[in-house]
Design a protein around this motif. Structure first.
Motif, PDB file in Angstrom:
ATOM      1  N   ILE A 423      32.300  53.348  42.797  1.00 35.43           N
ATOM      2  CA  ILE A 423      33.348  53.029  43.088  1.00 35.43           C
ATOM      3  C   ILE A 423      32.900  52.041  43.778  1.00 35.43           C
ATOM      4  CG2 ILE A 423      35.044  53.836  45.013  1.00 35.43           C
ATOM      5  CD1 ILE A 423      34.958  56.250  43.938  1.00 35.43           C
ATOM      6  N   VAL A 424      33.397  50.901  43.902  1.00 31.08           N
ATOM      7  CA  VAL A 424      32.917  49.491  44.729  1.00 31.08           C
ATOM      8  C   VAL A 424      33.728  48.936  45.644  1.00 31.08           C
ATOM      9  CG1 VAL A 424      30.637  49.327  42.928  1.00 31.08           C
ATOM     10  CG2 VAL A 424      33.219  48.263  41.936  1.00 31.08           C
ATOM     11  N   PRO A 425      33.262  48.025  46.787  1.00 34.44           N
ATOM     12  CA  PRO A 425      34.841  47.336  47.013  1.00 34.44           C
ATOM     13  C   PRO A 425      35.196  46.583  46.143  1.00 34.44           C
ATOM     14  CG  PRO A 425      32.696  47.555  48.699  1.00 34.44           C
ATOM     15  CD  PRO A 425      32.515  47.938  46.977  1.00 34.44           C
ATOM     16  N   LYS A 426      36.729  46.409  46.603  1.00 35.20           N
ATOM     17  CA  LYS A 426      37.653  45.418  45.849  1.00 35.20           C
ATOM     18  C   LYS A 426      36.905  43.613  45.495  1.00 35.20           C
ATOM     19  CE  LYS A 426      42.197  44.885  43.647  1.00 35.20           C
ATOM     20  NZ  LYS A 426      43.855  44.775  43.235  1.00 35.20           N
ATOM     21  N   GLN A 427      36.632  43.422  46.868  1.00 31.92           N
ATOM     22  CA  GLN A 427      36.116  42.312  46.869  1.00 31.92           C
ATOM     23  C   GLN A 427      34.942  41.881  46.232  1.00 31.92           C
ATOM     24  OE1 GLN A 427      35.522  41.562  51.440  1.00 31.92           O
ATOM     25  NE2 GLN A 427      37.915  41.566  51.242  1.00 31.92           N
ATOM     26  N   SER A 428      34.027  42.916  45.795  1.00 33.22           N
ATOM     27  CA  SER A 428      32.934  42.616  44.985  1.00 33.22           C
ATOM     28  C   SER A 428      33.316  41.951  43.824  1.00 33.22           C
ATOM     29  CB  SER A 428      32.259  44.368  45.093  1.00 33.22           C
ATOM     30  OG  SER A 428      31.443  44.084  46.979  1.00 33.22           O
ATOM     31  N   MET A 429      34.874  42.565  43.287  1.00 28.09           N
ATOM     32  CA  MET A 429      34.343  42.495  41.843  1.00 28.09           C
ATOM     33  C   MET A 429      34.711  41.138  41.684  1.00 28.09           C
ATOM     34  SD  MET A 429      34.577  45.842  40.569  1.00 28.09           S
ATOM     35  CE  MET A 429      35.260  45.140  38.412  1.00 28.09           C
ATOM     36  N   SER A 431      31.990  39.090  42.340  1.00 25.20           N
ATOM     37  CA  SER A 431      30.863  38.431  41.369  1.00 25.20           C
ATOM     38  C   SER A 431      30.005  38.840  40.338  1.00 25.20           C
ATOM     39  CB  SER A 431      30.034  39.188  43.246  1.00 25.20           C
ATOM     40  OG  SER A 431      29.949  39.870  42.887  1.00 25.20           O
ATOM     41  N   ILE A 432      30.683  40.238  40.023  1.00 29.84           N
ATOM     42  CA  ILE A 432      30.542  41.105  38.967  1.00 29.84           C
ATOM     43  C   ILE A 432      31.421  41.047  37.484  1.00 29.84           C
ATOM     44  CG2 ILE A 432      28.885  42.634  40.156  1.00 29.84           C
ATOM     45  CD1 ILE A 432      31.097  44.228  39.619  1.00 29.84           C
ATOM     46  N   ASN A 433      30.923  41.042  36.427  1.00 31.72           N
ATOM     47  CA  ASN A 433      31.618  41.319  35.313  1.00 31.72           C
ATOM     48  C   ASN A 433      31.543  42.499  34.208  1.00 31.72           C
ATOM     49  OD1 ASN A 433      33.438  41.457  33.308  1.00 31.72           O
ATOM     50  ND2 ASN A 433      31.816  39.675  32.002  1.00 31.72           N
ATOM     51  N   ALA A 434      32.373  43.748  34.787  1.00 33.15           N
ATOM     52  CA  ALA A 434      32.763  45.156  34.029  1.00 33.15           C
ATOM     53  C   ALA A 434      32.121  45.404  33.647  1.00 33.15           C
ATOM     54  CB  ALA A 434      33.756  45.423  34.500  1.00 33.15           C
ATOM     55  N   ASP A 435      32.767  44.060  32.424  1.00 27.36           N
ATOM     56  CA  ASP A 435      31.962  44.492  30.567  1.00 27.36           C
ATOM     57  C   ASP A 435      30.142  44.699  30.542  1.00 27.36           C
ATOM     58  OD1 ASP A 435      34.120  44.628  30.309  1.00 27.36           O
ATOM     59  OD2 ASP A 435      34.453  42.611  30.267  1.00 27.36           O
ATOM     60  N   ASP A 436      29.494  44.071  31.438  1.00 25.45           N
ATOM     61  CA  ASP A 436      28.701  44.042  31.802  1.00 25.45           C
ATOM     62  C   ASP A 436      27.689  45.305  31.799  1.00 25.45           C
ATOM     63  OD1 ASP A 436      28.650  41.493  30.576  1.00 25.45           O
ATOM     64  OD2 ASP A 436      27.940  40.775  32.799  1.00 25.45           O
ATOM     65  N   TYR A 437      28.504  46.609  32.640  1.00 21.31           N
ATOM     66  CA  TYR A 437      28.078  47.270  32.420  1.00 21.31           C
ATOM     67  C   TYR A 437      28.345  48.475  31.898  1.00 21.31           C
ATOM     68  CZ  TYR A 437      27.044  44.887  36.098  1.00 21.31           C
ATOM     69  OH  TYR A 437      26.831  43.710  37.107  1.00 21.31           O
ATOM     70  N   ILE A 439      28.734  51.676  32.642  1.00 22.80           N
ATOM     71  CA  ILE A 439      29.620  52.840  33.785  1.00 22.80           C
ATOM     72  C   ILE A 439      30.153  52.375  33.663  1.00 22.80           C
ATOM     73  CG2 ILE A 439      28.751  51.226  35.983  1.00 22.80           C
ATOM     74  CD1 ILE A 439      27.830  53.848  37.144  1.00 22.80           C
ATOM     75  N   GLU A 440      31.347  53.617  34.249  1.00 22.45           N
ATOM     76  CA  GLU A 440      32.924  53.299  34.235  1.00 22.45           C
ATOM     77  C   GLU A 440      32.952  52.597  36.083  1.00 22.45           C
ATOM     78  OE1 GLU A 440      36.888  55.087  35.632  1.00 22.45           O
ATOM     79  OE2 GLU A 440      35.390  55.570  34.689  1.00 22.45           O
ATOM     80  N   ILE A 441      33.356  50.899  36.453  1.00 26.97           N
ATOM     81  CA  ILE A 441      33.449  50.599  37.541  1.00 26.97           C
ATOM     82  C   ILE A 441      35.123  50.743  38.367  1.00 26.97           C
ATOM     83  CG2 ILE A 441      33.326  48.783  39.302  1.00 26.97           C
ATOM     84  CD1 ILE A 441      30.742  47.444  37.175  1.00 26.97           C
ATOM     85  N   ILE A 442      34.173  51.265  39.370  1.00 25.80           N
ATOM     86  CA  ILE A 442      36.121  51.812  39.908  1.00 25.80           C
ATOM     87  C   ILE A 442      36.683  50.567  40.961  1.00 25.80           C
ATOM     88  CG2 ILE A 442      37.519  53.423  40.842  1.00 25.80           C
ATOM     89  CD1 ILE A 442      36.243  55.396  39.650  1.00 25.80           C
ATOM     90  N   PRO A 443      37.146  50.178  42.019  1.00 24.10           N
ATOM     91  CA  PRO A 443      37.274  49.186  42.249  1.00 24.10           C
ATOM     92  C   PRO A 443      37.919  49.802  43.753  1.00 24.10           C
ATOM     93  CG  PRO A 443      38.793  48.652  40.888  1.00 24.10           C
ATOM     94  CD  PRO A 443      37.787  49.325  39.935  1.00 24.10           C
ATOM     95  N   ALA A 444      38.363  49.693  44.864  1.00 28.24           N
ATOM     96  CA  ALA A 444      39.066  50.119  45.638  1.00 28.24           C
ATOM     97  C   ALA A 444      38.952  48.707  47.187  1.00 28.24           C
ATOM     98  CB  ALA A 444      38.321  51.661  45.802  1.00 28.24           C
ATOM     99  N   SER A 445      39.871  48.872  47.217  1.00 27.79           N
ATOM    100  CA  SER A 445      40.165  48.214  48.513  1.00 27.79           C
ATOM    101  C   SER A 445      40.530  48.962  49.538  1.00 27.79           C
ATOM    102  CB  SER A 445      41.203  47.242  48.185  1.00 27.79           C
ATOM    103  OG  SER A 445      42.533  48.297  47.906  1.00 27.79           O
ATOM    104  N   THR A 446      40.767  50.435  49.993  1.00 27.71           N
ATOM    105  CA  THR A 446      40.751  50.976  50.880  1.00 27.71           C
ATOM    106  C   THR A 446      40.808  52.422  50.393  1.00 27.71           C
ATOM    107  OG1 THR A 446      43.049  51.904  50.352  1.00 27.71           O
ATOM    108  CG2 THR A 446      42.725  49.465  51.163  1.00 27.71           C
ATOM    109  N   LEU A 447      40.020  53.178  51.824  1.00 29.54           N
ATOM    110  CA  LEU A 447      39.680  54.310  52.111  1.00 29.54           C
ATOM    111  C   LEU A 447      40.627  55.372  50.751  1.00 29.54           C
ATOM    112  CD1 LEU A 447      38.317  55.164  55.528  1.00 29.54           C
ATOM    113  CD2 LEU A 447      37.152  55.104  53.208  1.00 29.54           C
TER     114      LEU A 447
END
Length: 455
Positions: A423-429, A431-437, A439-447
């Motif tokens: 789980i990563v901050p949505k704003q950080s998406m 700066s990265i490309n989810a296809d390069d990993y 691992i499953e990346i889950i963006p979240a902007s709120t708790l």
């Protein structure tokens, strides 16, 4: 001849006063004044000052030569990391820590590697030569280039270093050496300050690195005046519980490297052993199928480290609920609790809350906010967080999850340790490309979005 009189010196800034003060008027420290015997002064009260012209000593920056080999490899990778790549020639390093934490052990261990190509002078004011020999045999130190000197006269030690010119000098400890012309006892503010200043000049003039061992007081700070830490080039602290086998070496000050790096060691019967994979060490023994636990990823300098966060919420039996945090800022914990109550309606006014960072590790980075909140939510709702899930992010007062730095390095470390979701901050998406990993990346902007992952 003037009579000796007592003065009071602040152990934080060195301010001198003729009477004791509860608060230092210079630096504002409380209960920092210590009694000393004042030095004799001349009848005029002032020393004659002779003006010296140093214009011939001025050098241009481009004319100053620098050798390519300016560092000594200590043979211990974790220590080299904290020092910034190795022991710098002509540097003065102060190593502090609680008694029995491993200061003398690690210094004697590096003598084995340094002694292969360099001469090392080990000066001890606490132990006899026979005691050092017994400890060296236990640690397997048998190099022929290690020389032992038992002395407490600082001026004699400095003169010996200047005449023998060893490659490396270790002094154990600065609180046991003294200068004879100063009337105060060894370990006093004046003695520690002047001895450190003497060794600093010796190290710079002879280009010999000197390592000083410093004792700590009951507050955990290095005993002696704070100005001593300003004189030296690097201040290293050994941290850890004496009843635990793991030790953390942290740089508080370093003129030749970063102060964010840490070294991790394990204390064994044969001495200290480097822990090259701290994440695996901190995550070993994780409980299975238990609520209130989440894994965080923090950056220590250039190294990402995974740590387990545990939270427990129980019904209070007091009029005011208890809040306890081990390895995490207590005030930050209260802020996160207030955000959970206000933004998500999770009432904790009748619950005791206990937070623990496993392994004696300390979570000081803002990226630890989200795993702490998830561990609290999991513990209160008694819902288990997937063991293969990791989270990091900063929490704002509005319940939003803010971006943090070094996103790519954190995800790579989680991926290397076998985690399947992050789980990563949505704003950080951005700066990265989810296809390069993998691992499953889950963006979240709120708790609320982050907690929806917890089933």
């Amino acid at each position: 001849m003037a009579k000796s009189r007592y003065i009071y010196t602040c152990n934080q800034c060195g301010y001198e006063s003729s009477k004791w003060n509860g608060k230092c008027p210079s630096c504002g420290a409380w209960n920092s004044f210590e009694e000393e015997i004042a030095e004799h002064t001349s009848s005029s009260g002032r020393a004659s000052v002779q003006s010296i012209d140093l214009s011939d000593s001025i050098l241009e920056l481009e004319d100053i030569g620098v050798d390519s080999d300016v560092r000594y490899d200590t043979g211990i990778g974790e220590l080299n990391r904290v020092l910034g790549g190795g022991l710098v020639k002509g540097s003065l390093v102060l190593l502090g820590g609680e008694p029995g934490i491993g200061k003398s052990t690690i210094l004697l261990q590096i003598c084995q590697f340094l002694g292969e190509e360099h001469s090392v002078l080990y000066v001890s004011g606490e132990e006899s030569a026979r005691q050092i020999k017994l400890r060296a045999q236990r640690l397997g130190v048998d190099t022929e280039n290690l020389y032992i000197l038992t002395a407490t006269d600082a001026e004699a030690i400095a003169e010996t270093v200047s005449s023998c010119t060893p490659d490396i000098v270790i002094i154990d400890s600065i609180q046991t050496v003294s200068i004879g012309r100063i009337t105060s006892s060894p370990g006093s503010i004046t003695q520690v300050r002047e001895c450190t200043n003497l060794f600093m000049h010796t190290a710079k003039e002879r280009e010999i690195p000197i390592i000083l061992v410093g004792h700590v007081n009951k507050d955990g700070a290095i005993a002696g005046p704070k100005v001593m830490e300003h004189i030296v080039d690097a201040v290293l602290y050994f941290e850890g519980e004496r009843h635990q086998s793991y030790r953390l070496l942290r740089a508080v000050k370093n003129r030749f490297g970063s102060t964010n790096e840490i070294g991790v060691f394990e204390m064994l019967d044969k001495g200290l052993r480097e822990v090259e994979n701290p994440s695996q060490m901190l995550l070993s023994g994780r409980p299975h199928n238990v609520s209130g636990t989440c894994v965080a990823c923090v950056m220590e300098g250039s190294r990402p480290i995974l740590a387990e966060v545990q939270a427990l919420a129980a019904k209070t039996s007091y009029s005011a609920p208890r809040r306890m945090a081990t390895g995490f800022d207590f005030n930050r914990l209260n802020i996160i609790i207030a955000v959970l109550e206000k933004r998500l309606g999770i009432f904790m006014g009748s619950l005791d809350v206990y937070l623990n960072i496993v392994g004696g590790f300390r979570l000081d980075e803002p990226a630890g906010d989200l795993p702490v909140a998830m561990a609290l939510y999991s513990g209160i709702m008694d819902r288990q967080i997937d063991e293969a899930l990791i989270a990091f992010g900063e929490i704002g007062l509005g319940g939003e999850i803010r971006s943090v730095s070094h996103i790519s390095e954190r995800i790579r470390e989680a991926e290397r340790m076998g985690f399947r979701a992050c789980i990563v901050p949505k704003q950080s998406m951005n700066s990265i490309n989810a296809d390069d990993y993998r691992i499953e990346i889950i963006p979240a902007s709120t708790l609320k979005q982050a907690f929806s992952v917890i089933k």
